[in-house]
Design a protein around this motif. Structure first.
Motif, mmCIF file in Angstrom:
data_model
loop_
_atom_site.group_PDB
_atom_site.id
_atom_site.type_symbol
_atom_site.label_atom_id
_atom_site.label_comp_id
_atom_site.label_asym_id
_atom_site.label_seq_id
_atom_site.Cartn_x
_atom_site.Cartn_y
_atom_site.Cartn_z
ATOM 1 N N UNK A 132 0.315 -10.857 -13.981
ATOM 2 C CA UNK A 132 0.114 -10.815 -15.428
ATOM 3 C C UNK A 132 -0.595 -9.514 -15.827
ATOM 4 N N UNK A 133 -1.656 -9.167 -15.076
ATOM 5 C CA UNK A 133 -2.382 -7.927 -15.374
ATOM 6 C C UNK A 133 -1.433 -6.736 -15.282
ATOM 7 N N UNK A 134 -0.647 -6.730 -14.210
ATOM 8 C CA UNK A 134 0.278 -5.627 -13.989
ATOM 9 C C UNK A 134 1.312 -5.581 -15.113
ATOM 10 N N UNK A 135 1.800 -6.768 -15.478
ATOM 11 C CA UNK A 135 2.822 -6.852 -16.526
ATOM 12 C C UNK A 135 2.329 -6.205 -17.811
ATOM 13 N N UNK A 136 1.040 -6.402 -18.098
ATOM 14 C CA UNK A 136 0.490 -5.885 -19.356
ATOM 15 C C UNK A 136 0.161 -4.403 -19.280
ATOM 16 N N UNK A 137 0.361 -3.801 -18.118
ATOM 17 C CA UNK A 137 0.050 -2.380 -17.992
ATOM 18 C C UNK A 137 -1.415 -2.138 -17.682
ATOM 19 N N UNK A 138 -2.094 -3.172 -17.149
ATOM 20 C CA UNK A 138 -3.504 -2.984 -16.800
ATOM 21 C C UNK A 138 -3.612 -2.503 -15.362
ATOM 22 N N UNK A 139 -4.699 -1.781 -15.109
ATOM 23 C CA UNK A 139 -4.941 -1.293 -13.761
ATOM 24 C C UNK A 139 -5.801 -2.349 -13.065
ATOM 25 N N UNK A 140 -5.248 -3.024 -12.063
ATOM 26 C CA UNK A 140 -6.019 -4.125 -11.470
ATOM 27 C C UNK A 140 -7.287 -3.609 -10.784
ATOM 28 N N UNK A 141 -7.280 -2.341 -10.389
ATOM 29 C CA UNK A 141 -8.465 -1.772 -9.725
ATOM 30 C C UNK A 141 -9.695 -1.861 -10.635
ATOM 31 N N UNK A 142 -9.494 -1.628 -11.919
ATOM 32 C CA UNK A 142 -10.649 -1.687 -12.816
ATOM 33 C C UNK A 142 -10.796 -3.054 -13.473
ATOM 34 N N UNK A 143 -9.703 -3.829 -13.505
ATOM 35 C CA UNK A 143 -9.768 -5.066 -14.278
ATOM 36 C C UNK A 143 -9.870 -6.334 -13.439
ATOM 37 N N UNK A 144 -9.823 -6.218 -12.125
ATOM 38 C CA UNK A 144 -9.957 -7.414 -11.282
ATOM 39 C C UNK A 144 -10.765 -7.032 -10.042
ATOM 40 N N UNK A 145 -11.980 -7.549 -9.979
ATOM 41 C CA UNK A 145 -12.933 -7.158 -8.946
ATOM 42 C C UNK A 145 -12.351 -7.265 -7.531
ATOM 43 N N UNK A 146 -11.642 -8.384 -7.248
ATOM 44 C CA UNK A 146 -11.212 -8.550 -5.857
ATOM 45 C C UNK A 146 -10.155 -7.519 -5.460
ATOM 46 N N UNK A 147 -9.411 -7.025 -6.436
ATOM 47 C CA UNK A 147 -8.434 -5.999 -6.073
ATOM 48 C C UNK A 147 -9.094 -4.630 -5.946
ATOM 49 N N UNK A 148 -10.223 -4.454 -6.641
ATOM 50 C CA UNK A 148 -10.967 -3.212 -6.440
ATOM 51 C C UNK A 148 -11.329 -3.086 -4.956
ATOM 52 N N UNK A 149 -11.824 -4.214 -4.389
ATOM 53 C CA UNK A 149 -12.186 -4.180 -2.965
ATOM 54 C C UNK A 149 -10.962 -3.941 -2.091
ATOM 55 N N UNK A 150 -9.864 -4.622 -2.421
ATOM 56 C CA UNK A 150 -8.634 -4.464 -1.633
ATOM 57 C C UNK A 150 -8.218 -2.994 -1.542
ATOM 58 N N UNK A 151 -8.206 -2.324 -2.691
ATOM 59 C CA UNK A 151 -7.731 -0.940 -2.681
ATOM 60 C C UNK A 151 -8.788 0.031 -2.144
ATOM 61 N N UNK A 152 -10.068 -0.331 -2.278
ATOM 62 C CA UNK A 152 -11.103 0.490 -1.645
ATOM 63 C C UNK A 152 -10.929 0.478 -0.121
ATOM 64 N N UNK A 153 -10.637 -0.713 0.410
ATOM 65 C CA UNK A 153 -10.443 -0.825 1.866
ATOM 66 C C UNK A 153 -9.217 -0.007 2.294
ATOM 67 N N UNK A 154 -8.167 -0.095 1.485
ATOM 68 C CA UNK A 154 -6.949 0.653 1.807
ATOM 69 C C UNK A 154 -7.233 2.164 1.789
ATOM 70 N N UNK A 155 -7.935 2.612 0.745
ATOM 71 C CA UNK A 155 -8.240 4.043 0.634
ATOM 72 C C UNK A 155 -9.094 4.498 1.816
ATOM 73 N N UNK A 156 -10.063 3.666 2.202
ATOM 74 C CA UNK A 156 -10.915 4.013 3.347
ATOM 75 C C UNK A 156 -10.101 4.137 4.625
ATOM 76 N N UNK A 157 -9.196 3.178 4.808
ATOM 77 C CA UNK A 157 -8.380 3.183 6.031
ATOM 78 C C UNK A 157 -7.555 4.467 6.102
ATOM 79 N N UNK A 158 -7.043 4.897 4.961
ATOM 80 C CA UNK A 158 -6.215 6.104 4.954
ATOM 81 C C UNK A 158 -7.087 7.339 5.160
ATOM 82 N N UNK A 159 -8.210 7.364 4.450
ATOM 83 C CA UNK A 159 -9.105 8.520 4.545
ATOM 84 C C UNK A 159 -9.587 8.729 5.973
#
Lengths: 629, 120
Positions: A251-278
């Protein structure tokens, strides 16, 4: 570090991963390479500072032209006509290779700019983080050279940011190869459906061939059940993120929202992904083996174009194209359901970049036709002296010296300039040959549900409307063979040449969309295109309950444009499961299947009406069908 | 006057090929005698990856034909013929001879622009 986000299949979540990963990096430049359907801007909401045309040089004749015709003769793209009255150049066919300039004995051609599309440059900001560069591009309707626009977007965005995230187009054609070029890592976003798996393999093959390390993001990881994990184990591809289906995320995605800023648990998900890549922790024990066989030369089959377009067009057919603009909206599920419920129809899978329809329709023995969509330079190392004239002349950097000239098939457009400038060209030792290139295959035969034809472009091949035309011609032959007048076309996503080839001369289009900002954005472009071809179009809203307010917007847009929304299909997790089991989605038990059956009945009813009308011979592709009234 | 008609084979009795750029061949006929003067094979353009309309019509322009009778003309083909001063009549159907008769009876339409989109 450049990270390319790719996937063979459309709609798997590339833009979701790309935008949120960029946000997690905080300082990553975002480069949207999906110039046929750029959607990153919907989520990152950049401030666009400059906008300029993506231009290429095209030739034009000056007064010095004698009308000798040498330019038209050497052009391998048929882009020049030399007439007594002067030289005509067809800009949209021109590849800007410069061969005509080299061939002109009078030096009478000069180059002028031609616009392919638009490049937009600006910055985006996530929360209070500093602004970072943003770039995207848009290919103009009717232009076909997406790869050139992508190259220019990448070049324009080339700044000094240490990290760049590149959102690639779907598929595995030359546009994707261009987007991937120079990437340090390719994140392949897929889903555990047979479609996702089949297309993942193609995308991984392309990245392997280009020597780019890969890691996999498994989106909607609990829907489907195809053995993507087994495939990744076998190929030694690390799965670095799994995202289970989540209605809130959708739903968030459908509305054009960035889940990184609008859903706390996805902020962590993508932080972990970014760390793994970095940190380079990608748990990959061995680097990808560079494949010996270039994907464009597959198994040595000689393309035989004599089968292409060789058939006189049968008349009196009813041809229906299932379109969408955006990938992953459910085109193939609808096309397969229509084929199964139509009882006697022929399907044409025109998504030649990522054909999937056959996975559900089960071909029962197919005939394979090699397809050539252009030329390729081949240089014989035994006679090449390594003088470097060709490498210097080639505008596509397709020739390198090692120390003899070697051609990169992914870069070569087959223009023949290298042959023209080779000092040995008039000798018996001429090392350069320009040969028809094997670009893909077309298949046709019976399936479990009527007749079928499909095409498959080899990885890195030029997005080819011609292959779509061949597939449609084979489908027409099949229709005669099994005595039916119904052809169902599963069109590719996007806006470029293959979509045009799939839509031209059809009698009806069914646009499948989903209630997301990107679905709506791309639906508008698809409806524009259908209107341009004057094809009456029905709209189906899939997964309509994911975001009811956008479903309403879609209805409003369609209403205003005079497009009939025939039905809405609810999201139903049993549909991907049915697909994974190789079952026709409309034959399932859930509410989604019931709605799909309803959609199919409506569409088949319209097809019957079209067939009953005494249709004159207007089914020749390219013929403008009757007006929409 | 030389008239060019895209055909499925080089004969007055052959069917008019509904495609122009990718026609099997072109019949060049004389409008007064209604006889076939010559024919031009179009194999190369028929199989071309791109630009068939441009190249085929360039060939037609060079043949000296003043008129083309065809089912449909796309934008590129039309632009070449227009620039070369060749008149384009659309709506040709049936055999080559029938198309010629229809033209002489004033039953075909003189096109002032392409009547179909590009065939891709």
């Amino acid at each position: 570090m450049r990270i390319a986000i790719a996937s063979g299949k459309g709609g798997t979540g590339k833009t979701l991963v790309a935008t949120n990963l960029a946000a997690a990096f905080a300082k990553a430049a975002y480069i949207d390479c999906d110039v046929e359907g750029a959607n990153g801007h919907l989520f990152l909401k950049p401030e666009i500072r400059t906008q300029r045309p993506a231009e290429v040089p095209v030739p034009t004749a000056t007064d010095a032209c004698t009308g000798c015709g040498a330019c038209a003769e050497v052009c391998r793209f048929g882009a020049i006509a030399a007439l007594e009255t002067g030289v005509l150049v067809f800009n949209e066919l021109c590849h800007s290779c410069g061969t005509c300039l080299e061939a002109c004995p009078e030096g009478a051609l000069k180059e002028v700019p031609h616009t392919l599309g638009t490049i937009r440059l600006g910055t985006y900001q996530v929360g209070n983080a500093p602004a970072v560069p943003f770039a995207d591009g848009e290919l103009n309707t009717g232009q076909i050279q997406a790869a050139t626009v992508i190259e220019q977007v990448k070049r324009a965005a080339d700044g000094d940011t240490p990290i760049a995230v590149l959102d690639c187009p779907p598929g595995t054609g030359c546009a994707v190869a261009e987007a991937l070029r120079g990437a340090d890592l390719c994140l392949l976003v897929t889903e555990p459906t047979p479609f996702g798996l089949s297309d993942l393999e193609k995308a991984a093959n392309l990245a392997d061939y280009m020597g780019i390390p890969q890691a996999v993001v498994l989106n909607r990881s609990d829907l489907g059940g195809a053995d993507v994990r087994g495939f990744c184990r076998e190929r030694n591809l690390p799965i670095i993120l799994e995202i289970p289906y989540d209605a809130d995320l959708a739903r968030l995605y459908a509305r054009g929202q960035l889940v990184y800023t609008d859903a706390q648990r996805y902020r962590e998900t993508f932080d972990v992904l970014a760390d793994a890549i970095r940190s380079g922790r990608l748990e990959r024990s061995t680097p990808p083996a560079k494949r010996e066989t270039p994907p464009l030369a597959a198994d040595g089959a000689e393309p035989d174009n004599t089968r292409c377009m060789d058939m006189p067009r049968p008349t009196g057919l009813v041809q229906v194209a299932v379109i969408s603009g955006k990938g992953g909206t459910g085109k193939t599920s609808l096309a397969a359901s229509l084929a199964a419920m139509a009882e006697n129809a022929v399907t044409a899978d025109a998504d030649v970049d990522a054909p999937n329809l056959h996975l559900l329709l089960e071909p029962l023995g197919e005939t394979r036709t090699p397809f050539s969509g252009g030329y390729l330079a081949e240089i014989d190392p035994d006679t090449c002296t390594g003088c470097g004239e060709c490498a210097e002349a080639c505008r596509f950097d397709a020739v390198t010296l090692a120390p003899q000239a070697v051609v990169d098939p992914l870069r070569c457009v087959g223009c023949g300039l290298c042959a023209l400038v080779c000092p040995l060209r008039d000798t018996g030792e001429m090392p350069v040959r320009i040969e028809p290139r094997l670009s893909g295959y077309a298949y046709s035969g019976k399936t479990r549900h009527g007749g079928g034809a499909r095409g498959e472009l080899l990885a890195g091949g030029e997005a080819s409307g011609k292959l779509v035309t061949l597939v449609r011609s084979l489908a027409e032959t099949q229709a005669q063979r099994i005595d039916t007048d119904r052809i169902l076309i599963d069109a590719p996503p996007g806006m470029g040449c293959p979509v045009n080839a799939a839509l031209t001369g059809t009698d009806l289009a069914v646009a499948v969309t989903e209630p997301t900002q990107s679905g709506l954005h791309d639906l508008k472009r698809a409806l524009d295109l259908a209107q341009w071809f004057k094809v009456p179009t029905l709209v189906v809203i899939n997964k309509a309950d994911i975001c009811p307010e956008i479903t309403e917007s879609i209805r409003a847009v369609c209403g205003a444009g005079g497009f009939e929304v025939i039905d809405a299909v609810p999201f139903d997790r049993t549909i991907p499961q049915d697909v994974a089991g190789g079952n026709i989605p409309a034959f399932g038990k859930g509410p989604g299947a019931a709605a799909l059956r309803r959609v199919c009945r409506t569409v088949l009813q319209r097809i019957r009406q079209l067939a009953e009308r005494n249709v004159p011979s207007t089914n020749i592709p390219g013929t403008l069908p009757r007006s929409q009234t | 006057m030389k008239v060019c008609i895209p055909a499925e084979s080089p004969s007055l009795d052959a069917a008019v090929d509904p495609r122009l750029g990718r026609a099997a061949c072109f019949v060049i006929a004389d409008s007064e005698s209604r006889q076939m003067l010559t024919s031009i094979p179009n194999t190369q353009n028929k199989l071309a990856a791109a630009g068939a309309g441009v190249q085929a019509t360039q060939t037609i322009a060079k043949s000296g034909a003043e008129v083309v009778l065809c089912a449909n003309a796309g934008p590129n083909a039309f632009r070449v013929l227009h620039a070369a001063g060749v008149s384009v009549y659309t709506g040709a159907a049936g055999t080559v001879a029938e198309a010629l008769t229809a033209f002489l009876d004033g039953k075909l339409e003189l096109a002032d622009q392409a009547n179909v989109q590009g065939h891709w």
